[in-house]
Write a protein that holds these residues in place. Structure first.
Motif, mmCIF file in Angstrom:
data_model
loop_
_atom_site.group_PDB
_atom_site.id
_atom_site.type_symbol
_atom_site.label_atom_id
_atom_site.label_comp_id
_atom_site.label_asym_id
_atom_site.label_seq_id
_atom_site.Cartn_x
_atom_site.Cartn_y
_atom_site.Cartn_z
ATOM 1 N N ARG A 75 2.778 1.891 -3.344
ATOM 2 C CA ARG A 75 1.773 2.590 -4.115
ATOM 3 C C ARG A 75 1.804 3.760 -4.312
ATOM 4 N NH1 ARG A 75 0.794 0.337 -8.887
ATOM 5 N NH2 ARG A 75 -0.483 -0.817 -7.919
ATOM 6 N N GLU A 76 1.712 4.112 -3.022
ATOM 7 C CA GLU A 76 1.795 5.508 -2.957
ATOM 8 C C GLU A 76 3.137 6.675 -3.254
ATOM 9 O OE1 GLU A 76 1.104 5.590 1.575
ATOM 10 O OE2 GLU A 76 -0.853 4.916 1.439
ATOM 11 N N PHE A 116 -4.802 -2.074 -3.791
ATOM 12 C CA PHE A 116 -3.278 -1.428 -4.168
ATOM 13 C C PHE A 116 -2.547 -2.395 -5.057
ATOM 14 C CE2 PHE A 116 -3.581 -2.168 0.167
ATOM 15 C CZ PHE A 116 -2.946 -3.349 0.563
ATOM 16 N N PRO A 141 3.547 5.450 -8.415
ATOM 17 C CA PRO A 141 2.035 4.998 -9.081
ATOM 18 C C PRO A 141 1.800 4.326 -9.297
ATOM 19 C CG PRO A 141 1.928 6.889 -8.176
ATOM 20 C CD PRO A 141 3.457 6.453 -7.760
ATOM 21 N N LYS A 155 0.856 -0.745 0.070
ATOM 22 C CA LYS A 155 0.518 -0.012 0.499
ATOM 23 C C LYS A 155 0.629 1.286 -0.610
ATOM 24 C CE LYS A 155 -4.033 1.897 2.309
ATOM 25 N NZ LYS A 155 -3.254 2.913 2.382
ATOM 26 N N ASP A 192 -2.328 -5.216 -8.086
ATOM 27 C CA ASP A 192 -2.687 -4.888 -10.127
ATOM 28 C C ASP A 192 -2.833 -6.672 -9.963
ATOM 29 O OD1 ASP A 192 -1.969 -2.437 -10.569
ATOM 30 O OD2 ASP A 192 0.360 -2.950 -9.653
ATOM 31 N N LYS A 209 4.141 -1.806 -11.022
ATOM 32 C CA LYS A 209 3.130 -3.052 -11.313
ATOM 33 C C LYS A 209 3.883 -3.967 -9.883
ATOM 34 C CE LYS A 209 1.602 -2.437 -15.217
ATOM 35 N NZ LYS A 209 0.284 -2.212 -15.431
ATOM 36 N N ILE A 210 2.562 -4.067 -9.214
ATOM 37 C CA ILE A 210 2.417 -5.175 -7.754
ATOM 38 C C ILE A 210 2.011 -6.184 -8.026
ATOM 39 C CG2 ILE A 210 1.882 -5.077 -6.137
ATOM 40 C CD1 ILE A 210 1.831 -1.997 -5.619
#
Length: 367
Positions: free
Chosen positions: A91-92, A119, A95, A88, A121, A98-99
Motif C-alpha cells: 500500500r505504501e 491497507f 497507493p 502494508k 480494501d 486494490k488489495i
C-alpha cells in the motif's frame, strides 16, 4: 481497453529438510484464478501477474508485485503475519493497488477489522470463487461491490458487511488449476524445487466442531469433484514429480466406494511415476470396517505409514458438549483398535489441549 494485472500471495514455509528444497504449490490461489479465467469477459480484462509462493524477504516479494493493479492474499495461520506486513508495504509503494484478502485466518468477526488492517480494501469471507468473480466484475464501482454477497468492504475505515456468501452448488463449474496449466510455468522456472501438491476431491464437512474451520465450510453438505478430474490431477501430480501430496478431505473414507477408487489411483500413480513419495490423509470421524480397509490398502504404498487416526480431541463429556463434538462410543473405539491390530495397522489418536470445559454466558459461567 487496458488489461489489469492480478498477482497472488500465498507463501508457505519450506517443507522438510533444507536439502529437499520442498515447497507447496499455491493451490488455493490457483483454483480461484482458474475459476475466474473460465469466464471470457474476465479473461479479457485481467491477466495473471506473479505468484508469491515462498517466504522470500518482504523486499524481494514486494518487487514482484509492486506494479500490480490488484493483489489477492490467501491467508492462513502460517502466513498471516507475512501477508499483513507485505500488504502494508505494498500500500505504501502503490497507493492505487486494490488489495483483496481471503482465507480462514483473518478475524472477520472483529468490529475493528479495518482499524487494524486499513491497507485491506476487500475481505472475501469463506468460499471465494463466486465472490471473487463478482468482485472483479464490480472492482471499479463501490456501489456495485456493496451488492456482492460474502464481503467486508473498507469504506474509509468502516466495515460494510455484504452478508453471507453464496456457495457453489456444482463443483464441476470450478476448473482444475493443474489441468489448466496454472502451475506449469512455476514448475518449469524452478527445476530445483520439489513441489508439494494439494488434492481437493470434495469440499465440506457434516460436523460442526467449534474448534475447527475446514475451509469455513463446516457443517455443510459435502460436495464432490468428478472422479475423472481427480484422477487426471493425480496423473499431473505424478508426472510433475510432486514429492508430497496433501489430501484436503475433512473425512477421507466417508464415501467408501469412491474413496477406494481414489486410493487405487494414488497407488497406480506412485507405481507409474515414483511420485508422490508420500501423502497425508484426514480420516472419516465415524470409522467403520470400510475405512479400515482403505487404510490397509494404502499401507501397501511404499510412501504411506500414517495408519489410522482416531481424533477423539477430548474424553471429557462437558468439553465435548461445549465444542459440539461427539466421539465414537467407547466400545466402538475398542472395536476399531481391534480391527487395526488384526490387520497390523498403526493407530494414532489426537487430543487438543485447552478446549473449554466451561463457557461464559453473559455475566455467569455456565457448563
Amino acid at each position: 481497453m487496458d488489461m489489469k494485472k492480478f498477482s497472488w500471495v500465498q507463501p508457505n514455509f519450506q517443507q522438510g529438510p533444507k536439502e529437499f528444497n520442498a515447497h507447496y504449490l499455491p493451490y488455493s490461489a490457483g483454483v480461484l484464478w482458474a475459476y475466474v479465467q473460465s469466464f471470457e469477459h474476465l479473461r479479457n480484462k485481467f491477466y495473471l501477474g506473479e505468484f508469491v509462493w515462498k517466504r522470500d524477504s518482504i523486499e524481494k516479494s514486494l518487487q514482484l508485485i509492486a506494479d500490480s493493479d490488484i493483489v489477492g492474499f490467501s491467508t492462513y495461520v502460517w502466513n498471516k503475519k507475512y501477508n499483513y506486513v507485505l500488504a502494508k508495504k505494498l500500500r505504501e509503494v502503490n497507493p492505487d493497488v486494490k488489495i483483496i484478502f481471503g482465507g480462514p485466518e483473518p478475524p472477520i468477526t472483529d468490529p475493528k477489522f479495518f482499524e487494524k488492517f486499513p491497507f485491506i480494501d476487500i475481505m472475501v469471507k469463506q468460499e471465494g470463487e463466486m465472490s471473487l468473480k463478482s468482485v472483479l466484475e464490480s472492482i471499479d464501482n463501490i456501489e456495485d461491490l456493496k451488492s456482492v454477497s460474502g464481503l467486508l468492504l473498507n469504506l474509509n475505515g468502516e466495515i460494510f458487511d455484504t452478508g453471507a456468501p453464496e456457495r457453489i452448488k456444482d463443483l464441476s463449474e470450478v476448473p482444475s488449476p493443474y489441468l489448466l496449466g496454472m502451475f506449469d510455468k512455476l514448475v518449469k522456472d524452478n527445476p530445483d524445487v520439489e513441489w508439494n501438491a494439494t488434492l481437493e476431491t470434495d469440499r465440506g464437512c457434516p460436523y460442526q466442531c467449534t474448534f475447527c474451520d475446514w475451509g469455513s465450510l463446516t457443517y455443510n453438505k459435502v460436495k464432490k469433484f468428478g472422479l475423472e478430474r481427480v484422477f487426471a490431477e493425480l496423473e499431473w501430480i505424478g508426472k510433475n514429480k510432486c514429492g508430497f501430496l496433501s489430501i484436503t478431505n475433512a473425512n477421507f473414507g466417508i464415501f467408501p466406494e469412491r474413496d477406494n477408487l481414489i486410493a487405487d489411483k494414488i497407488i497406480e500413480v506412485q507405481k507409474k511415476y515414483g511420485y508422490p513419495y508420500t501423502f497425508s490423509v484426514a480420516w472419516a470421524k465415524n470409522q467403520k470396517q470400510e475405512v479400515v480397509d482403505i487404510v490397509k490398502k494404502l499401507l501397501t504404498s511404499p510412501g504411506f505409514n500414517q495408519g489410522l487416526t482416531l481424533s477423539v480431541q477430548s474424553m471429557d463429556l462437558d468439553v465435548l458438549e461445549n465444542i459440539k463434538r461427539k466421539n465414537l462410543e467407547q466400545h466402538k473405539i475398542s472395536e476399531v483398535f481391534e480391527l487395526c491390530n488384526k490387520a497390523n495397522i498403526p493407530v494414532y489418536t489426537e487430543l487438543i489441549l485447552g478446549l473449554p470445559r466451561y463457557i461464559v454466558t453473559g455475566k455467569q459461567i455456565g457448563r
